[in-house]
Design a protein around this motif. Structure first.
Motif, PDB file in Angstrom:
ATOM      1  N   ASN A 123       0.809  -1.221   0.000  1.00 27.42           N
ATOM      2  CA  ASN A 123       0.000   0.000   0.000  1.00 27.42           C
ATOM      3  C   ASN A 123       0.847   1.277   0.000  1.00 27.42           C
ATOM      4  OD1 ASN A 123       1.052  -0.051   2.544  1.00 27.42           O
ATOM      5  ND2 ASN A 123      -0.913  -0.171   3.631  1.00 27.42           N
ATOM      6  N   ASN A 124       2.151   1.142  -0.248  1.00 27.16           N
ATOM      7  CA  ASN A 124       3.057   2.283  -0.300  1.00 27.16           C
ATOM      8  C   ASN A 124       3.055   3.082   1.005  1.00 27.16           C
ATOM      9  OD1 ASN A 124       5.006   3.850  -1.675  1.00 27.16           O
ATOM     10  ND2 ASN A 124       3.464   5.372  -2.265  1.00 27.16           N
ATOM     11  N   ASP A 125       2.837   2.397   2.115  1.00 27.24           N
ATOM     12  CA  ASP A 125       2.810   3.040   3.416  1.00 27.24           C
ATOM     13  C   ASP A 125       4.185   2.929   4.072  1.00 27.24           C
ATOM     14  OD1 ASP A 125       1.841   4.294   5.689  1.00 27.24           O
ATOM     15  OD2 ASP A 125       1.162   2.423   6.605  1.00 27.24           O
ATOM     16  N   THR A 126       4.588   3.977   4.791  1.00 25.86           N
ATOM     17  CA  THR A 126       5.877   3.987   5.462  1.00 25.86           C
ATOM     18  C   THR A 126       5.674   4.223   6.943  1.00 25.86           C
ATOM     19  OG1 THR A 126       6.962   4.892   3.494  1.00 25.86           O
ATOM     20  CG2 THR A 126       8.151   5.077   5.574  1.00 25.86           C
ATOM     21  N   ARG A 127       6.323   3.397   7.750  1.00 19.76           N
ATOM     22  CA  ARG A 127       6.249   3.539   9.200  1.00 19.76           C
ATOM     23  C   ARG A 127       7.658   3.636   9.763  1.00 19.76           C
ATOM     24  NH1 ARG A 127       1.033   1.628  10.642  1.00 19.76           N
ATOM     25  NH2 ARG A 127      -0.243   2.036   8.810  1.00 19.76           N
ATOM     26  N   ARG A 128       7.778   4.372  10.870  1.00 28.97           N
ATOM     27  CA  ARG A 128       9.075   4.570  11.501  1.00 28.97           C
ATOM     28  C   ARG A 128       8.874   4.708  13.000  1.00 28.97           C
ATOM     29  NH1 ARG A 128      12.669   8.604  13.021  1.00 28.97           N
ATOM     30  NH2 ARG A 128      14.843   8.291  12.386  1.00 28.97           N
ATOM     31  N   GLY A 129       9.809   4.228  13.783  1.00 31.31           N
ATOM     32  CA  GLY A 129       9.709   4.357  15.222  1.00 31.31           C
ATOM     33  C   GLY A 129      11.058   4.176  15.891  1.00 31.31           C
ATOM     34  N   GLU A 130      11.107   4.442  17.189  1.00 32.94           N
ATOM     35  CA  GLU A 130      12.339   4.326  17.951  1.00 32.94           C
ATOM     36  C   GLU A 130      12.081   3.627  19.273  1.00 32.94           C
ATOM     37  OE1 GLU A 130      14.326   8.004  18.524  1.00 32.94           O
ATOM     38  OE2 GLU A 130      14.618   8.389  16.379  1.00 32.94           O
ATOM     39  N   ALA A 131      13.139   2.992  19.785  1.00 26.95           N
ATOM     40  CA  ALA A 131      13.047   2.310  21.073  1.00 26.95           C
ATOM     41  C   ALA A 131      14.371   2.467  21.811  1.00 26.95           C
ATOM     42  CB  ALA A 131      12.713   0.837  20.880  1.00 26.95           C
ATOM     43  N   ALA A 132      14.305   2.566  23.139  1.00 26.38           N
ATOM     44  CA  ALA A 132      15.485   2.760  23.973  1.00 26.38           C
ATOM     45  C   ALA A 132      15.998   1.413  24.474  1.00 26.38           C
ATOM     46  CB  ALA A 132      15.155   3.671  25.152  1.00 26.38           C
ATOM     47  N   VAL A 133      17.274   1.122  24.224  1.00 25.02           N
ATOM     48  CA  VAL A 133      17.884  -0.145  24.613  1.00 25.02           C
ATOM     49  C   VAL A 133      17.941  -0.257  26.138  1.00 25.02           C
ATOM     50  CG1 VAL A 133      20.011  -1.505  24.534  1.00 25.02           C
ATOM     51  CG2 VAL A 133      19.232  -0.254  22.500  1.00 25.02           C
ATOM     52  N   ASP A 134      17.566  -1.429  26.670  1.00 26.38           N
ATOM     53  CA  ASP A 134      17.660  -1.639  28.116  1.00 26.38           C
ATOM     54  C   ASP A 134      18.452  -2.889  28.494  1.00 26.38           C
ATOM     55  OD1 ASP A 134      15.861  -3.618  27.397  1.00 26.38           O
ATOM     56  OD2 ASP A 134      14.305  -3.021  28.817  1.00 26.38           O
ATOM     57  N   CYS A 135      18.825  -3.727  27.512  1.00 22.03           N
ATOM     58  CA  CYS A 135      19.552  -4.957  27.824  1.00 22.03           C
ATOM     59  C   CYS A 135      20.371  -5.384  26.611  1.00 22.03           C
ATOM     60  CB  CYS A 135      18.566  -6.065  28.205  1.00 22.03           C
ATOM     61  SG  CYS A 135      19.334  -7.613  28.744  1.00 22.03           S
ATOM     62  N   LEU A 136      21.566  -5.920  26.867  1.00 20.35           N
ATOM     63  CA  LEU A 136      22.445  -6.386  25.798  1.00 20.35           C
ATOM     64  C   LEU A 136      23.321  -7.509  26.319  1.00 20.35           C
ATOM     65  CD1 LEU A 136      23.970  -6.047  23.023  1.00 20.35           C
ATOM     66  CD2 LEU A 136      25.453  -4.414  24.221  1.00 20.35           C
ATOM     67  N   VAL A 137      23.425  -8.592  25.529  1.00 17.75           N
ATOM     68  CA  VAL A 137      24.356  -9.669  25.852  1.00 17.75           C
ATOM     69  C   VAL A 137      24.985 -10.145  24.551  1.00 17.75           C
ATOM     70  CG1 VAL A 137      22.568 -11.463  25.750  1.00 17.75           C
ATOM     71  CG2 VAL A 137      24.661 -11.871  27.064  1.00 17.75           C
ATOM     72  N   THR A 138      26.309 -10.376  24.559  1.00 20.02           N
ATOM     73  CA  THR A 138      27.025 -10.739  23.342  1.00 20.02           C
ATOM     74  C   THR A 138      27.635 -12.124  23.450  1.00 20.02           C
ATOM     75  OG1 THR A 138      29.095  -9.739  24.114  1.00 20.02           O
ATOM     76  CG2 THR A 138      27.571  -8.321  22.885  1.00 20.02           C
ATOM     77  N   ALA A 139      27.922 -12.715  22.293  1.00 21.16           N
ATOM     78  CA  ALA A 139      28.587 -14.019  22.226  1.00 21.16           C
ATOM     79  C   ALA A 139      29.366 -14.066  20.923  1.00 21.16           C
ATOM     80  CB  ALA A 139      27.583 -15.161  22.289  1.00 21.16           C
ATOM     81  N   GLY A 140      30.627 -13.669  20.967  1.00 15.04           N
ATOM     82  CA  GLY A 140      31.418 -13.639  19.744  1.00 15.04           C
ATOM     83  C   GLY A 140      30.897 -12.596  18.786  1.00 15.04           C
ATOM     84  N   ASP A 141      30.459 -13.033  17.609  1.00  8.51           N
ATOM     85  CA  ASP A 141      29.974 -12.080  16.612  1.00  8.51           C
ATOM     86  C   ASP A 141      28.459 -11.958  16.597  1.00  8.51           C
ATOM     87  OD1 ASP A 141      29.260 -14.512  15.531  1.00  8.51           O
ATOM     88  OD2 ASP A 141      30.061 -14.102  13.525  1.00  8.51           O
ATOM     89  N   THR A 142      27.792 -12.430  17.653  1.00  8.66           N
ATOM     90  CA  THR A 142      26.343 -12.310  17.731  1.00  8.66           C
ATOM     91  C   THR A 142      25.936 -11.625  19.032  1.00  8.66           C
ATOM     92  OG1 THR A 142      26.037 -14.473  18.784  1.00  8.66           O
ATOM     93  CG2 THR A 142      25.985 -14.395  16.364  1.00  8.66           C
ATOM     94  N   ALA A 143      24.714 -11.112  19.049  1.00  3.07           N
ATOM     95  CA  ALA A 143      24.208 -10.442  20.246  1.00  3.07           C
ATOM     96  C   ALA A 143      22.689 -10.501  20.258  1.00  3.07           C
ATOM     97  CB  ALA A 143      24.660  -8.982  20.283  1.00  3.07           C
ATOM     98  N   THR A 144      22.129 -10.461  21.456  1.00  4.68           N
ATOM     99  CA  THR A 144      20.701 -10.208  21.613  1.00  4.68           C
ATOM    100  C   THR A 144      20.560  -8.954  22.456  1.00  4.68           C
ATOM    101  OG1 THR A 144      20.471 -11.580  23.601  1.00  4.68           O
ATOM    102  CG2 THR A 144      20.080 -12.641  21.466  1.00  4.68           C
ATOM    103  N   LEU A 145      19.518  -8.197  22.173  1.00  6.70           N
ATOM    104  CA  LEU A 145      19.244  -6.989  22.927  1.00  6.70           C
ATOM    105  C   LEU A 145      17.750  -6.739  22.957  1.00  6.70           C
ATOM    106  CD1 LEU A 145      19.675  -3.874  20.718  1.00  6.70           C
ATOM    107  CD2 LEU A 145      20.589  -6.045  19.897  1.00  6.70           C
ATOM    108  N   SER A 146      17.331  -5.915  23.875  1.00  7.71           N
ATOM    109  CA  SER A 146      15.931  -5.505  23.918  1.00  7.71           C
ATOM    110  C   SER A 146      15.868  -3.999  24.057  1.00  7.71           C
ATOM    111  CB  SER A 146      15.188  -6.192  25.073  1.00  7.71           C
ATOM    112  OG  SER A 146      15.843  -5.995  26.306  1.00  7.71           O
TER     113      SER A 146
END
Length: 234
Positions: A123-146
């Motif tokens: 439908n040619n619709d564009t959405r945009r948003g932002e979120a503030a990081v509160d958690c991060l854990v890494t393992a070599g070249d990968t990571a999870t965050l929220s």
């Protein structure tokens, strides 16, 4: 503009595919003025925080700070014609977010910003948003965050947590994942629902990067501070 129901709000779905197609709404994020990408895409690995991707450890060298940096466009199998982009700047900030039963915070506390951009071909619709990081854990070249939503066209979405995962690299190597597309379903009272996302909870980085890229700076978890005891118990 009329916004579709958010995939982040607790809801019933018809299955995992139903949850995936809900991605088209992308949590009713703020509409952009045009279909031009709001997230620029630099070269893979540009602007990474905390130094190189490899952990330090040499004599006299400061240990790196865990982080994720980069911007990229990804290919999502259930919306192959859409333009979906994420930008991440996240840095570890251990024990910086006190909680009622964890007054010294968590070793995975972090800060930063995730920006989401989604142009929908249908439908040619564009959405945009932002979120503030509160958690991060890494393992070599990968990571999870929220990250917790801070900007959205729907005020009910403010404060909702989202989960992301990252694999270092650009096209052909890098990957990105997000919780609301192919995971995070539960059954409550016989109905399939999308539950609340916990800190650092995300699926594997399933979507390949097709432009731009991300860089993960790995660091081992820090030691617990003196007196760090959940609930005040040993």
């Amino acid at each position: 503009m009329q916004h579709k129901k958010s995939p982040f709000r607790r809801r019933t779905v018809t299955g995992v595919v139903g949850a995936a197609t809900a991605f088209a709404a992308l949590c009713a994020l703020t509409s952009a003025a045009s279909a031009s990408p709001a997230v620029a895409v630099p070269k893979a690995g540009a602007g990474r925080p905390g130094g190189g991707a490899e952990a330090g450890g040499g004599a006299g060298k400061a240990q790196p700070t865990a982080g994720v940096s980069g911007q990229g466009r990804l290919f999502f199998a259930y919306a192959p014609d859409d333009d979906i982009r994420f930008s991440v700047e996240a840095t570890a900030a251990p024990f910086s977010r006190p909680l009622d039963q964890l007054p010294k915070g968590m070793p995975t506390d972090a800060r930063g910003t995730v920006t989401i951009y989604h142009w929908k071909a249908g439908n040619n619709d564009t959405r945009r948003g932002e979120a503030a990081v509160d958690c991060l854990v890494t393992a070599g070249d990968t990571a999870t965050l929220s990250a917790v939503v801070t900007k959205s066209a729907d005020p009910r979405e403010i404060g909702k947590r989202m989960g992301f995962s990252v694999k270092t690299g650009g096209p052909g190597k890098g990957r990105f994942g997000f919780d609301w597309a192919v995971s995070n379903v539960d059954v409550v009272d016989g109905k399939t629902v999308a539950p609340r996302v916990g800190t650092c909870m995300a699926p594997a980085p399933f979507a390949p990067i097709v432009k731009g890229g991300f860089s993960v700076t790995h660091a081992e978890l820090p030691p617990l501070p003196a007196g760090w005891q959940p609930d005040g118990n040993g």
